[in-house]
Design an enzyme around this catalytic site. Sequence first.
Site, PDB file in Angstrom:
ATOM      1  N   PRO A   2       0.827  -1.210   0.000  1.00  0.00           N
ATOM      2  CA  PRO A   2       0.000   0.000   0.000  1.00  0.00           C
ATOM      3  C   PRO A   2       0.859   1.257   0.000  1.00  0.00           C
ATOM      4  O   PRO A   2       1.829   1.355   0.742  1.00  0.00           O
ATOM      5  CB  PRO A   2      -0.830  -0.108   1.279  1.00  0.00           C
ATOM      6  CG  PRO A   2      -0.232  -1.198   2.076  1.00  0.00           C
ATOM      7  CD  PRO A   2       0.622  -2.033   1.190  1.00  0.00           C
ATOM      8  N   GLU A   3       0.523   2.185  -0.862  1.00  0.00           N
ATOM      9  CA  GLU A   3       1.237   3.455  -0.915  1.00  0.00           C
ATOM     10  C   GLU A   3       0.392   4.528  -0.241  1.00  0.00           C
ATOM     11  O   GLU A   3      -0.713   4.265   0.223  1.00  0.00           O
ATOM     12  CB  GLU A   3       1.515   3.809  -2.374  1.00  0.00           C
ATOM     13  CG  GLU A   3       2.480   2.829  -3.017  1.00  0.00           C
ATOM     14  CD  GLU A   3       3.533   3.531  -3.858  1.00  0.00           C
ATOM     15  OE1 GLU A   3       3.859   4.691  -3.564  1.00  0.00           O
ATOM     16  OE2 GLU A   3       4.015   2.914  -4.819  1.00  0.00           O
ATOM     17  N   LYS A  59       3.176   6.726   5.612  1.00  0.00           N
ATOM     18  CA  LYS A  59       2.462   5.489   5.312  1.00  0.00           C
ATOM     19  C   LYS A  59       1.998   4.793   6.585  1.00  0.00           C
ATOM     20  O   LYS A  59       1.707   3.595   6.579  1.00  0.00           O
ATOM     21  CB  LYS A  59       3.355   4.556   4.493  1.00  0.00           C
ATOM     22  CG  LYS A  59       3.574   5.063   3.073  1.00  0.00           C
ATOM     23  CD  LYS A  59       4.130   3.951   2.211  1.00  0.00           C
ATOM     24  CE  LYS A  59       5.024   4.496   1.134  1.00  0.00           C
ATOM     25  NZ  LYS A  59       5.681   3.430   0.379  1.00  0.00           N
ATOM     26  N   ARG A 275      15.253   0.208  -7.498  1.00  0.00           N
ATOM     27  CA  ARG A 275      13.836   0.305  -7.843  1.00  0.00           C
ATOM     28  C   ARG A 275      13.679   0.598  -9.322  1.00  0.00           C
ATOM     29  O   ARG A 275      14.402   1.405  -9.888  1.00  0.00           O
ATOM     30  CB  ARG A 275      13.152   1.437  -7.048  1.00  0.00           C
ATOM     31  CG  ARG A 275      13.392   1.400  -5.548  1.00  0.00           C
ATOM     32  CD  ARG A 275      12.786   0.198  -4.875  1.00  0.00           C
ATOM     33  NE  ARG A 275      11.336   0.122  -5.028  1.00  0.00           N
ATOM     34  CZ  ARG A 275      10.471   0.733  -4.228  1.00  0.00           C
ATOM     35  NH1 ARG A 275      10.897   1.473  -3.238  1.00  0.00           N
ATOM     36  NH2 ARG A 275       9.176   0.598  -4.411  1.00  0.00           N
TER      37      ARG A 275
END
Length: 285
Positions: A2-3, A59, A275
Amino acid sequence: MPELPEVETIARGLARRVTRDVVESVWLGQKKEPLKSSASEIAATLEHSRIAAVRRMGKHIVFDLEKNHQVRARSSAGGRQGSGNAKAQWVVHLGMTGRLQVCEPQTEVEKHTHAIVRLSSGRELRFVDPRRFGRLSVAPAADFDAGGVEPLEVDLDPFIKLFRGRKTPIKSALLNQKLLRGVGNIYADESLFRAGIRPRRRATTITREQLEKLFYAIKEVLAEAIALGGSSISDYVDADGEEGFFQLQHRVYGREGEPCLICKTPIKRVVIVGRSSHYCPKCQK
Ligand SMILES: [Zn+2]
């Protein structure tokens, strides 16, 4: 994983469901990884506390707790206790696969349930996390600091200052949680595309004008994703958790080799600090 927009949506959904409810008791599982504070401290902080608010910080999902009766001050440095209400926070990070479920007590307890918080409304708030990268902790003095600045709240000048003199690629600066809290990989790529900046550009070489574009792009991308999420959250919080994640229509993320939506040039993918980063070699400089 989840971002920020998902966490924001989840926090709002939880706020609607559990604000003003009171924690009656807490059960914590045997697995150590999810507990960043000790089990006894988590239980002592939560039990008999009223949930005053639920909100997102970076977050993290933060439950602001109040105890109506004066509890023993845990540290002389506390000083946050006012008008007889002891304040504390319960902080949840969902990690990769963590979920918070609001359900009736008769609902079958799922495998990988690490915490069950029983509420005075009769419902339960459960933390389920198969991969155990999620974390539960408490801040007994309500002084949880998520680090960095909030991308949706920061003003233009402080935002621009974050990147001054930084020789790292702008993409890694965006992912650095000590600068901006909660901007993840997808939203960093999408924001850089909208701002016309290549992910590998060194932060310090980016003009003020471009950073200004980036500032608005980040807010726009996050706000759009949050707006999309509003309708799906009830599924996420209440039901099996597989549903409910929504996706912004990605313009570059995950579109390697596909034509740019603006100029038709194939989208490129490069790896920056481990990434994947996606960009249009023509639209982004
Ligand atoms: Zn393009």
